[in-house]
Structure formats: C-alpha cells, structure tokens
Design a protein around this motif. Structure first.
Motif, PDB file in Angstrom:
ATOM      1  N   ALA A 165       3.340   2.854   6.050  1.00 26.89           N
ATOM      2  CA  ALA A 165       1.971   3.007   5.551  1.00 26.89           C
ATOM      3  C   ALA A 165       1.370   1.664   5.146  1.00 26.89           C
ATOM      4  O   ALA A 165       0.172   1.450   5.307  1.00 26.89           O
ATOM      5  CB  ALA A 165       1.946   3.972   4.369  1.00 26.89           C
ATOM      6  N   SER A 166       2.182   0.744   4.641  1.00 25.01           N
ATOM      7  CA  SER A 166       1.677  -0.567   4.234  1.00 25.01           C
ATOM      8  C   SER A 166       1.184  -1.355   5.440  1.00 25.01           C
ATOM      9  O   SER A 166       0.109  -1.947   5.401  1.00 25.01           O
ATOM     10  CB  SER A 166       2.757  -1.358   3.507  1.00 25.01           C
ATOM     11  N   VAL A 167       1.962  -1.358   6.504  1.00 24.43           N
ATOM     12  CA  VAL A 167       1.558  -2.084   7.713  1.00 24.43           C
ATOM     13  C   VAL A 167       0.325  -1.426   8.330  1.00 24.43           C
ATOM     14  O   VAL A 167      -0.614  -2.113   8.752  1.00 24.43           O
ATOM     15  CB  VAL A 167       2.727  -2.136   8.725  1.00 24.43           C
ATOM     16  N   ASP A 168       0.285  -0.105   8.366  1.00 29.37           N
ATOM     17  CA  ASP A 168      -0.877   0.602   8.894  1.00 29.37           C
ATOM     18  C   ASP A 168      -2.132   0.272   8.082  1.00 29.37           C
ATOM     19  O   ASP A 168      -3.209   0.049   8.645  1.00 29.37           O
ATOM     20  CB  ASP A 168      -0.647   2.108   8.886  1.00 29.37           C
ATOM     21  N   ALA A 169      -1.990   0.237   6.763  1.00 29.00           N
ATOM     22  CA  ALA A 169      -3.141  -0.080   5.902  1.00 29.00           C
ATOM     23  C   ALA A 169      -3.633  -1.499   6.161  1.00 29.00           C
ATOM     24  O   ALA A 169      -4.843  -1.745   6.210  1.00 29.00           O
ATOM     25  CB  ALA A 169      -2.771   0.093   4.433  1.00 29.00           C
ATOM     26  N   VAL A 170      -2.717  -2.443   6.343  1.00 32.06           N
ATOM     27  CA  VAL A 170      -3.113  -3.828   6.617  1.00 32.06           C
ATOM     28  C   VAL A 170      -3.857  -3.906   7.948  1.00 32.06           C
ATOM     29  O   VAL A 170      -4.856  -4.616   8.065  1.00 32.06           O
ATOM     30  CB  VAL A 170      -1.883  -4.761   6.589  1.00 32.06           C
TER      31      VAL A 170
ATOM     32  N   PHE B  62       0.815  -1.214   0.000  1.00 30.01           N
ATOM     33  CA  PHE B  62       0.000   0.000   0.000  1.00 30.01           C
ATOM     34  C   PHE B  62       0.848   1.263   0.000  1.00 30.01           C
ATOM     35  O   PHE B  62       0.507   2.248  -0.649  1.00 30.01           O
ATOM     36  CB  PHE B  62      -0.949   0.008   1.208  1.00 30.01           C
ATOM     37  N   GLY B  63       1.961   1.230   0.730  1.00 25.33           N
ATOM     38  CA  GLY B  63       2.844   2.402   0.757  1.00 25.33           C
ATOM     39  C   GLY B  63       3.342   2.783  -0.620  1.00 25.33           C
ATOM     40  O   GLY B  63       3.582   3.953  -0.907  1.00 25.33           O
ATOM     41  N   MET B  64       3.480   1.780  -1.492  1.00 24.27           N
ATOM     42  CA  MET B  64       3.921   2.059  -2.865  1.00 24.27           C
ATOM     43  C   MET B  64       2.819   2.728  -3.677  1.00 24.27           C
ATOM     44  O   MET B  64       3.109   3.394  -4.670  1.00 24.27           O
ATOM     45  CB  MET B  64       4.382   0.777  -3.539  1.00 24.27           C
ATOM     46  N   TRP B  65       1.573   2.535  -3.268  1.00 23.63           N
ATOM     47  CA  TRP B  65       0.486   3.256  -3.936  1.00 23.63           C
ATOM     48  C   TRP B  65       0.659   4.750  -3.681  1.00 23.63           C
ATOM     49  O   TRP B  65       0.438   5.567  -4.568  1.00 23.63           O
ATOM     50  CB  TRP B  65      -0.873   2.896  -3.375  1.00 23.63           C
ATOM     51  N   LEU B  66       1.000   5.073  -2.443  1.00 20.79           N
ATOM     52  CA  LEU B  66       1.096   6.479  -2.039  1.00 20.79           C
ATOM     53  C   LEU B  66       2.364   7.148  -2.537  1.00 20.79           C
ATOM     54  O   LEU B  66       2.350   8.309  -2.913  1.00 20.79           O
ATOM     55  CB  LEU B  66       1.052   6.582  -0.510  1.00 20.79           C
ATOM     56  N   HIS B  67       3.461   6.394  -2.504  1.00 19.27           N
ATOM     57  CA  HIS B  67       4.768   6.934  -2.887  1.00 19.27           C
ATOM     58  C   HIS B  67       5.354   6.041  -3.974  1.00 19.27           C
ATOM     59  O   HIS B  67       6.138   5.145  -3.687  1.00 19.27           O
ATOM     60  CB  HIS B  67       5.708   6.976  -1.684  1.00 19.27           C
ATOM     61  N   LEU B  68       4.940   6.262  -5.195  1.00 20.67           N
ATOM     62  CA  LEU B  68       5.420   5.433  -6.295  1.00 20.67           C
ATOM     63  C   LEU B  68       6.938   5.459  -6.344  1.00 20.67           C
ATOM     64  O   LEU B  68       7.562   6.513  -6.268  1.00 20.67           O
ATOM     65  CB  LEU B  68       4.840   5.913  -7.625  1.00 20.67           C
ATOM     66  N   GLY B  69       7.518   4.286  -6.429  1.00 19.14           N
ATOM     67  CA  GLY B  69       8.965   4.187  -6.447  1.00 19.14           C
ATOM     68  C   GLY B  69       9.588   4.206  -5.059  1.00 19.14           C
ATOM     69  O   GLY B  69      10.792   4.172  -4.925  1.00 19.14           O
TER      70      GLY B  69
END
Length: 124
Positions: free
Chosen positions: A94-99, A80-87
């Motif tokens: 953010a990925s762990v928080d989203a999960v 998910f963090g890669m959705w927010l910050h491409l690359g």
C-alpha cells in the motif's frame, strides 16, 4: 515532485541498509517506542504549511518551501501502509501504491495544461 521521489527512494534505501546491518541502527526511540519517519513528515508538513500561510514566500523561498513540502510528503507517504494498518510491516504494498498515486497527481499538477490554455484550444 523531485523532493517527494528522492525522499521516498532514499528512505527506502536507508531502511533496507539498516535492516541488512549495512548501516548502524540510528532509528529514534522514545521510551522504547520506535518513532517512524512518517511522524517527521507530518511535523514538517505542518511547519511548511504554516510558513506558507503566514509568510507567503515568493521567489527562491517559495521554491525551497515547495522542495521541503515534497520531502515531507515523501517521508509521510513512504509509510502510508502503516496509516492503514497500525503496527503493520514497513514493507506493505500500500505504501508503494500510494507513492505512485501521489507522484502521478504531482505530475498532473506540475506538467498538466492550465485550465485557460486547455479551454482556449479548439478540437475541431
């Protein structure tokens, strides 16, 4: 929820093992570009949703599609963090928080009272 959480944990373990050279690099590259597993999740989400809309599974088939939907969500929200910050880095908080948020919502839907049962209960 089971498929979602297991997929998240397993994908994190695999990435960690690959990055620490404990497993060989079996990432998929297309013309030199690393195809991240969130893409597999997106395509699996589309396939499962299309199957649910056009076939309307019941019984065991519905359970299997629910499991596959959880797997697809796990693959997608793990990055998910890669959705927010491409690359950006795979190890974004953010990925762990989203999960955690998605798992909490799945838990509320799966284990929460139905609206009818909630309305039928008197609090006085």
């Amino acid at each position: 929820m089971f498929g979602f959480l297991v997929t998240f944990v397993v994908s994190r373990i695999f990435v960690f093992l690959i990055m620490s050279d404990e497993l060989p690099n079996f990432y998929f590259f297309l013309h030199g570009t690393h195809v991240h597993h969130l893409n597999y999740g997106i395509f699996l989400l589309a396939a499962v949703c299309g199957y649910n809309v056009f076939r309307r599974p019941v019984g065991r088939k519905a359970e299997i599609t629910a499991l596959l939907y959880g797997v697809a969500m796990g693959l997608t929200f793990d990055e998910f963090g890669m959705w927010l910050h491409l690359g950006g880095s795979y190890w974004q908080r953010a990925s762990v928080d989203a999960v955690i948020v998605v798992a909490a919502l799945f838990g509320l839907v799966a284990f929460g009272r139905t609206v009818k049962r909630f309305e039928a209960r008197h609090f006085w």
